[in-house]
Design a protein around this motif. Sequence first.
Motif, PDB file in Angstrom:
ATOM      1  N   VAL A  10      45.938  50.211  39.812  1.00 22.48           N
ATOM      2  CA  VAL A  10      44.941  49.265  39.337  1.00 22.48           C
ATOM      3  C   VAL A  10      45.215  49.022  37.860  1.00 22.48           C
ATOM      4  O   VAL A  10      45.340  49.961  37.077  1.00 22.48           O
ATOM      5  N   GLN A  11      45.315  47.758  37.507  1.00 21.04           N
ATOM      6  CA  GLN A  11      45.563  47.328  36.130  1.00 21.04           C
ATOM      7  C   GLN A  11      44.284  46.731  35.560  1.00 21.04           C
ATOM      8  O   GLN A  11      43.592  45.971  36.237  1.00 21.04           O
ATOM      9  N   GLU A  12      43.959  47.086  34.321  1.00 17.40           N
ATOM     10  CA  GLU A  12      42.814  46.507  33.628  1.00 17.40           C
ATOM     11  C   GLU A  12      43.315  45.599  32.519  1.00 17.40           C
ATOM     12  O   GLU A  12      44.303  45.900  31.858  1.00 17.40           O
ATOM     13  N   GLY A  13      42.614  44.489  32.317  1.00 12.72           N
ATOM     14  CA  GLY A  13      42.992  43.587  31.240  1.00 12.72           C
ATOM     15  C   GLY A  13      41.981  42.480  31.081  1.00 12.72           C
ATOM     16  O   GLY A  13      40.946  42.454  31.740  1.00 12.72           O
ATOM     17  N   ASP A  14      42.300  41.541  30.206  1.00 10.90           N
ATOM     18  CA  ASP A  14      41.410  40.405  29.991  1.00 10.90           C
ATOM     19  C   ASP A  14      41.836  39.238  30.876  1.00 10.90           C
ATOM     20  O   ASP A  14      42.835  39.294  31.587  1.00 10.90           O
ATOM     21  N   TRP A  15      41.059  38.172  30.803  1.00 10.52           N
ATOM     22  CA  TRP A  15      41.313  37.001  31.639  1.00 10.52           C
ATOM     23  C   TRP A  15      42.652  36.353  31.295  1.00 10.52           C
ATOM     24  O   TRP A  15      43.357  35.880  32.174  1.00 10.52           O
ATOM     25  N   GLN A  16      43.009  36.354  30.039  1.00  7.68           N
ATOM     26  CA  GLN A  16      44.282  35.757  29.644  1.00  7.68           C
ATOM     27  C   GLN A  16      45.445  36.483  30.320  1.00  7.68           C
ATOM     28  O   GLN A  16      46.392  35.859  30.776  1.00  7.68           O
ATOM     29  N   ALA A  17      45.367  37.798  30.388  1.00 10.88           N
ATOM     30  CA  ALA A  17      46.457  38.581  30.967  1.00 10.88           C
ATOM     31  C   ALA A  17      46.443  38.577  32.493  1.00 10.88           C
ATOM     32  O   ALA A  17      47.503  38.511  33.121  1.00 10.88           O
ATOM     33  N   LEU A  18      45.257  38.656  33.109  1.00 10.94           N
ATOM     34  CA  LEU A  18      45.171  38.860  34.559  1.00 10.94           C
ATOM     35  C   LEU A  18      44.610  37.667  35.324  1.00 10.94           C
ATOM     36  O   LEU A  18      44.612  37.667  36.555  1.00 10.94           O
ATOM     37  N   GLY A  19      44.164  36.651  34.609  1.00  8.32           N
ATOM     38  CA  GLY A  19      43.452  35.549  35.249  1.00  8.32           C
ATOM     39  C   GLY A  19      44.240  34.753  36.263  1.00  8.32           C
ATOM     40  O   GLY A  19      43.682  34.337  37.284  1.00  8.32           O
ATOM     41  N   ASP A  20      45.508  34.527  36.030  1.00  8.42           N
ATOM     42  CA  ASP A  20      46.281  33.722  36.980  1.00  8.42           C
ATOM     43  C   ASP A  20      46.320  34.385  38.354  1.00  8.42           C
ATOM     44  O   ASP A  20      46.066  33.732  39.377  1.00  8.42           O
ATOM     45  N   ILE A  21      46.618  35.674  38.389  1.00  8.52           N
ATOM     46  CA  ILE A  21      46.712  36.375  39.670  1.00  8.52           C
ATOM     47  C   ILE A  21      45.320  36.587  40.260  1.00  8.52           C
ATOM     48  O   ILE A  21      45.101  36.392  41.458  1.00  8.52           O
ATOM     49  N   ALA A  22      44.349  36.980  39.425  1.00  7.04           N
ATOM     50  CA  ALA A  22      42.982  37.170  39.913  1.00  7.04           C
ATOM     51  C   ALA A  22      42.446  35.876  40.529  1.00  7.04           C
ATOM     52  O   ALA A  22      41.773  35.898  41.564  1.00  7.04           O
ATOM     53  N   SER A  23      42.742  34.755  39.902  1.00 11.05           N
ATOM     54  CA  SER A  23      42.293  33.455  40.416  1.00 11.05           C
ATOM     55  C   SER A  23      42.846  33.178  41.803  1.00 11.05           C
ATOM     56  O   SER A  23      42.127  32.676  42.676  1.00 11.05           O
ATOM     57  N   LEU A  24      44.101  33.492  42.002  1.00 12.04           N
ATOM     58  CA  LEU A  24      44.710  33.262  43.320  1.00 12.04           C
ATOM     59  C   LEU A  24      44.018  34.085  44.391  1.00 12.04           C
ATOM     60  O   LEU A  24      43.709  33.586  45.475  1.00 12.04           O
ATOM     61  N   ILE A  25      43.766  35.357  44.098  1.00 14.10           N
ATOM     62  CA  ILE A  25      43.111  36.237  45.075  1.00 14.10           C
ATOM     63  C   ILE A  25      41.689  35.749  45.347  1.00 14.10           C
ATOM     64  O   ILE A  25      41.261  35.653  46.506  1.00 14.10           O
ATOM     65  N   ARG A  26      40.952  35.434  44.308  1.00 12.77           N
ATOM     66  CA  ARG A  26      39.574  34.965  44.484  1.00 12.77           C
ATOM     67  C   ARG A  26      39.532  33.639  45.235  1.00 12.77           C
ATOM     68  O   ARG A  26      38.634  33.412  46.055  1.00 12.77           O
ATOM     69  N   ARG A  27      40.481  32.764  44.981  1.00 12.56           N
ATOM     70  CA  ARG A  27      40.520  31.487  45.697  1.00 12.56           C
ATOM     71  C   ARG A  27      40.693  31.728  47.199  1.00 12.56           C
ATOM     72  O   ARG A  27      39.977  31.153  48.020  1.00 12.56           O
ATOM     73  N   VAL A  28      41.615  32.610  47.558  1.00 13.61           N
ATOM     74  CA  VAL A  28      41.861  32.893  48.979  1.00 13.61           C
ATOM     75  C   VAL A  28      40.613  33.504  49.627  1.00 13.61           C
ATOM     76  O   VAL A  28      40.161  33.059  50.685  1.00 13.61           O
ATOM     77  N   VAL A  29      40.053  34.541  48.998  1.00  9.46           N
ATOM     78  CA  VAL A  29      38.943  35.273  49.612  1.00  9.46           C
ATOM     79  C   VAL A  29      37.642  34.478  49.577  1.00  9.46           C
ATOM     80  O   VAL A  29      36.974  34.336  50.600  1.00  9.46           O
ATOM     81  N   PHE A  30      37.253  33.990  48.410  1.00 13.69           N
ATOM     82  CA  PHE A  30      35.946  33.362  48.292  1.00 13.69           C
ATOM     83  C   PHE A  30      35.937  31.888  48.681  1.00 13.69           C
ATOM     84  O   PHE A  30      35.078  31.453  49.446  1.00 13.69           O
ATOM     85  N   ILE A  31      36.860  31.118  48.170  1.00 15.20           N
ATOM     86  CA  ILE A  31      36.831  29.675  48.412  1.00 15.20           C
ATOM     87  C   ILE A  31      37.391  29.336  49.790  1.00 15.20           C
ATOM     88  O   ILE A  31      36.759  28.611  50.562  1.00 15.20           O
TER      89      ILE A  31
END
Length: 147
Positions: A10-31
């Motif tokens: 598990v990696q911790e970071g800010d939106w600038q560092a992790l946002g691109d990948i987090a966005s992809l996962i959230r798009r698949v799961v939530f949207i």
Amino acid sequence: MPRDSLPVTVQEGDWQALGDIASLIRRVVFIDEQQVPQDEEWDGQDPACHHFLAYLDGNPVGTARLLPDGHIGRVAVLAEARGTGIGGQLMAAAIATAQRVGHPQVALSSQLHALAFYERLGFVAHGETFMDAGIPHREMTLTFDDN
């Protein structure tokens, strides 16, 4: 190698560092899967949050965020990685960060189907069921004993 013994990090970071990948996962799961409207998913709070990415055998498969007020949210694990303990590891990381930065408790809004998962982590449900993005939820909190 069995799925449950694949290496998880598990990696911790800010939106600038992790946002691109987090966005992809959230798009698949939530949207895509849960049909959450995009304007509800992208609430403008991400830049102020701590973010977490979980990797299974080096591949990003899950994400979560910790808001400045101690709420944990946007916990999402890709379908192919569910049941591997990823969600629990994301929660452990978010809880540890909340404690590190001095929150006396953490809170979240759980989808009803996930209540038992959060209860196993020590969260307590309270209040009535409410609808968020067309999905039934309940509020939950976990208070830290050492604060």
